[in-house]
Motif scaffolding. Structure first.
Motif, PDB file in Angstrom:
ATOM      1  N   ALA A   1       0.837  -1.204   0.000  1.00  0.00           N
ATOM      2  CA  ALA A   1       0.000   0.000   0.000  1.00  0.00           C
ATOM      3  C   ALA A   1       0.871   1.253   0.000  1.00  0.00           C
ATOM      4  N   LYS A   2       1.957   1.243   0.769  1.00  0.00           N
ATOM      5  CA  LYS A   2       2.858   2.404   0.786  1.00  0.00           C
ATOM      6  C   LYS A   2       3.501   2.614  -0.572  1.00  0.00           C
ATOM      7  N   GLY A   3       3.944   1.498  -1.176  1.00  0.00           N
ATOM      8  CA  GLY A   3       4.546   1.609  -2.506  1.00  0.00           C
ATOM      9  C   GLY A   3       3.561   2.110  -3.538  1.00  0.00           C
ATOM     10  N   LEU A   4       2.325   1.644  -3.443  1.00  0.00           N
ATOM     11  CA  LEU A   4       1.290   2.103  -4.378  1.00  0.00           C
ATOM     12  C   LEU A   4       0.988   3.580  -4.180  1.00  0.00           C
ATOM     13  N   ALA A   5       0.943   4.032  -2.917  1.00  0.00           N
ATOM     14  CA  ALA A   5       0.699   5.450  -2.643  1.00  0.00           C
ATOM     15  C   ALA A   5       1.807   6.309  -3.241  1.00  0.00           C
TER      16      ALA A   5
END
Length: 536
Positions: free
Chosen positions: A103-107
């Motif tokens: 999720a952090k990478g996608l954000a």
């Protein structure tokens, strides 16, 4: 905490053995020394990759990405995000540490795509990230991911989604002091920017509501800063409070708060709170006839690098310049400034509306897909044992027949409970159901990754072994199942209970042939005296 505040949510205990390298890099990033942070991240990644410290490498990649965003290197930021995502393992359930890091990478990737103008792709990525953080979680990694996604929403002017996620993080049972700091700070800033956006679009009532909520959040932030004796956070709260008071038409109160905040050394020029307070101070000075002093504040704003929430800050600066320069300009110049501002706001409003609709559509599609997947899973799962249902075996049969003989040989194990009718007749159907449920757990425990245990019907079970399995794997699984059933403490269900199984194993060119051969082998085991394994 620096311009992008999400990285601070990672506690030391969740880092790798060389997390000090990430700490150093983050401190440089925090202080706005982004080029130095990038240098240290590159050196740290070389070392951590060499020694296998994957946890610290993830953090260094994330800092690399956000530092690249701050320096306007959008392609490099997207590259760091994609590298981070590619290195994450599949955690199977989608709710572990790898999922939160995803999720952090996608954000981060959504931010980079948005800054590069690829809003459609950014919305796709954000919809997936939202789906991940929507799953309940209480780890620091989950909260960090939640805030990261919230900030990506804000950069797209999707203030509502940002606020929802920040509220979710704030009310988490793991929201300790550091997280309260991060969430309240970003919540204050989100509400202030939301109000400014509404004000510039002409929704004055809506803007006032957001400014009042900003004051409520800044009071909570200031209270936390006082309890934790944190002067830097206290300055941030003062800066945002002053900006909100200026927007609400309280010039004296606003200026006092802003000047006190700006006198604090910890309030760095790159901070969005500094930017907001200086723009408000410029408007206050222009309003009382001090255009030169107002221009000094605007020059200070321009001197600080700004990429976070870039679109909105640019239009807020444009609005402030228009206000400052209109004091001594002719009507024609003022009208030109206002026309430019109006055109800019119309474009931003259209863009925001399109992004909002696009995201809502993607979220609805994902929700429908998840509901369909859950419904399918229910059909393909046996309610009593939790194993695959007869329908799942049929799906595999249809798929195998569609594939043809090129798929390779199939190994299958067939299991039947011995004398199960007597269990139902003598001990009750409730005991029989408990036996089947327990046997389902025994079978699942003996399977390898890729094996598919299925309740064939009644007291019969099959295990479709992972593709590429040979007869020895079927024989080994059958032996493990026999041994596990013999070792199981069935008397805990009923003291009179004794359970054994007959097992057949087969390998054949097709699934249907393997099923028939394994069934025949199982029947041979029964005829030979039960409680044994027979090979086809």
């Amino acid at each position: 905490m620096g311009p992008r505040t999400t990285a601070a949510l990672e506690p030391v205990g969740e880092f790798g053995p060389f997390d000090v390298l990430a700490t150093w890099a983050y401190e440089l990033y925090y202080e706005g020394r982004w080029d130095e942070a990038l240098r240290d991240c590159a050196a740290g990644l070389t070392w951590c990759d060499a020694v296998g410290d994957e946890q610290t490498s993830r953090y260094l990649l994330f800092i690399t990405g956000v530092a690249c965003l701050e320096t306007g290197r959008h392609d490099a930021a997207a590259g760091a995000a994609r590298t981070l995502l590619a290195r994450l393992p599949d955690d199977g359930e989608g709710t572990g540490a790898a999922a939160w890091w995803r999720a952090k990478g996608l954000a981060l990737l959504a931010d980079a795509l948005g800054y590069a103008g690829h809003y459609g792709e950014a919305m796709d990525v954000l919809a997936e990230a939202q789906g991940i953080v929507a799953v309940p979680g209480a780890s620091y990694n989950h909260l960090s991911a939640t805030v990261s996604v919230a900030m990506a929403f804000r950069s797209m002017l999707l203030f509502e989604h940002c606020d929802d996620l920040l509220a979710q993080a704030l009310h988490s049972p793991r929201a300790g002091p550091g997280i309260v700091d991060v969430v309240l700070r970003n919540s204050c800033l989100n509400r202030l920017l939301w109000g400014a956006f509404l004000e510039l679009t002409g929704d004055l009532a809506g803007a006032r509501r957001q400014y009042l909520r900003t004051l409520s959040r800044t009071a909570a932030l200031a209270s936390w800063a006082e309890r934790s004796v944190h002067p830097a956070v206290a300055a941030l709260a003062l800066a945002l409070e002053g900006a909100a008071w200026q927007r609400l038409g309280e010039p004296a109160l606003a200026e006092a708060r802003i000047r006190e905040a700006l006198a604090t050394p910890q309030l760095l020029p790159e901070f969005p709170e500094t930017r907001a307070s200086r723009l408000s101070l410029a408007l206050l000075l222009a309003g009382r006839g001090e255009p030169a002093a107002a221009r000094e504040q605007l020059s200070a704003v321009r001197a600080a690098r700004c990429t976070e929430d870039r679109e909105l800050w640019q239009v807020l600066e444009l609005a402030a310049v228009a206000e400052v320069e209109s004091a001594g300009a002719g009507r024609e110049v003022v009208d030109a400034w206002r026309s430019l501002l109006e055109l800019t706001m119309r474009r931003l409003w259209r863009d925001r509306a399109a992004r909002f609709e696009s995201l809502e559509h993607r979220l609805r599609v994902r929700l429908l897909a998840e509901e369909a997947e859950r419904a399918t899973a229910q059909v393909l799962t046996d309610a009593l044992t939790g194993l695959g249902s007869r329908r799942l075996l049929q799906v595999h049969l249809e798929r195998a027949e569609g594939t043809g003989s090129a798929a390779g040989e199939v190994t299958l194990v067939f299991v039947d409970v011995d004398e199960f009718k007597a269990v139902n007749d003598l001990l009750s159907h409730d005991v029989g159901d408990r036996v089947l449920a327990r046997l389902g757990r025994v079978l699942a425990a003996q399977c390898r990754r890729g094996d598919v245990p299925i309740r064939f019907g009644g007291d019969e079970f099959v295990v479709l072994l992972a593709p590429g399995s040979d007869p020895s794997a079927g024989r080994a699984l059958g032996a493990r199942i026999l041994d596990a059933v013999r070792q199981e403490e069935w008397e805990r269900i009923d003291p009179r209970l004794q359970v054994s199984v007959s097992v057949g194993a087969a390998t054949a060119p097709t699934l249907r042939e393997a099923l028939g051969s394994a069934d025949t082998a199982m029947l041979s085991a029964k005829r030979a005296g039960r409680d044994r394994l027979t090979l086809a």
